[in-house]
Design an enzyme around this catalytic site. Sequence first.
Site, PDB file in Angstrom:
ATOM      1  N   PRO A 293       0.790  -1.235   0.000  1.00  8.56           N
ATOM      2  CA  PRO A 293       0.000   0.000   0.000  1.00  8.56           C
ATOM      3  C   PRO A 293       0.818   1.279   0.000  1.00  8.56           C
ATOM      4  CG  PRO A 293      -0.005  -1.001   2.184  1.00  8.56           C
ATOM      5  CD  PRO A 293       0.681  -1.976   1.262  1.00  8.56           C
ATOM      6  N   TYR A 385       3.177   8.798  -8.467  1.00  9.32           N
ATOM      7  CA  TYR A 385       2.235   8.892  -7.348  1.00  9.32           C
ATOM      8  C   TYR A 385       0.852   9.351  -7.824  1.00  9.32           C
ATOM      9  CZ  TYR A 385       0.727   9.468  -2.519  1.00  9.32           C
ATOM     10  OH  TYR A 385       0.053   9.340  -1.321  1.00  9.32           O
TER      11      TYR A 385
END
Length: 392
Positions: A293, A385
Amino acid sequence: MRTQVAIIGAGPSGLLLGQLLHKAGIDNIVIERQSGDYVLGRIRAGVLEQITMDLLEQAGVAQRAHAEGLPHDGFELLFKGERHRIDMHKLTGGKRVMVYGQTEVTRDLMAARAAAGLTTVYEASDVSLHDFDGGQPRVRYQKDGVTHEIACDFIAGCDGFHGVARASVPASAIELYEKVYPFGWLGVLADVPPVSEELIYANTPRGFALCSMRSHTRSRYYLQVPSDHKVEQWTDALFWEELARRLDPEARERLVTGPSLEMSIAPLRSFVAEPMRFGKLFLAGDAAHIVPPTGAKGLNLAASDVGYLSSAFIEHYRERSQAGIDHYSARCLSRIWKAERFSWWFTSLMHRFPETGEFGQKIQEAELDYLIHSEAASTSLAENYVGLPMKL
């Protein structure tokens, strides 16, 4: 019963696929082995890429995310006791992410499906998939002691890592790639204000920490813990004490503690199954891949899978074209492996690895120092990201 697409799994990927197909006039039924309350009770990620937001808009369920979500233009890296901001918005030419909990995404999709009167079968047991490599795919399940069968054109396996969809594929037809990390994330959800307006990713000699949030009044915090730790070993007080030790002085001063709403430990692994299509069975989301994660890619990869798959089905029914279906697996896997690489790299950069010792810690700190002082390196981090492009 008969439908055009049978969707296995009522998590966000299955429900999003169902909503996108419904908007395109394609019949679908969702089959879920758990109850709706159980599905909503799963605490998961909360950082949405723009691609995911676009798909939610296309599905007609983005209103609450826009109203209640928190747009973020950057995040902070904490190492050697100091924080350094990565300005995603500047580095990527205006892109950002939305902080909005996966539970809320699921809730919005459930509400839209119910409002449209679409069929969702919860608490379906003994689900089995048949003839997906032939011309008449079928899904069987039991509900209230009665066996039901759904005939369909296609089956979408959106039922997660432990689901029946991937397990139904012959072992000889699928390749599995996996890396298991020697630690997990101890997570706490609490109704306390966030320690910062943006996420903080912390690399410390005591291990990784993440300061995140779900709203201005609800926070989500994580600590790296050994893989053999049990949640029963931890109390709220121990968690907050350890988190404070991994923060910089300013964040430590701003940290507000309180009783946890949920505490759990999630193991970290990287996993990919290839291919993602088997005749008329298609895997999507966690059924086909898992990422650690750290890079916030799990839900976003599932959404892009669904974006590719819904486009393929729409193309099939509207244009009688097989192109999208035939290219589904390759398109997904190209994006998946790039996200796997980024998630592995970011995990390797931010976590304490027992076998590397103090040398490993120094190497990480050197790379982080390079990262924040090189615009090219910072841009690469920011681009990954916010999410790489989804090419149809």
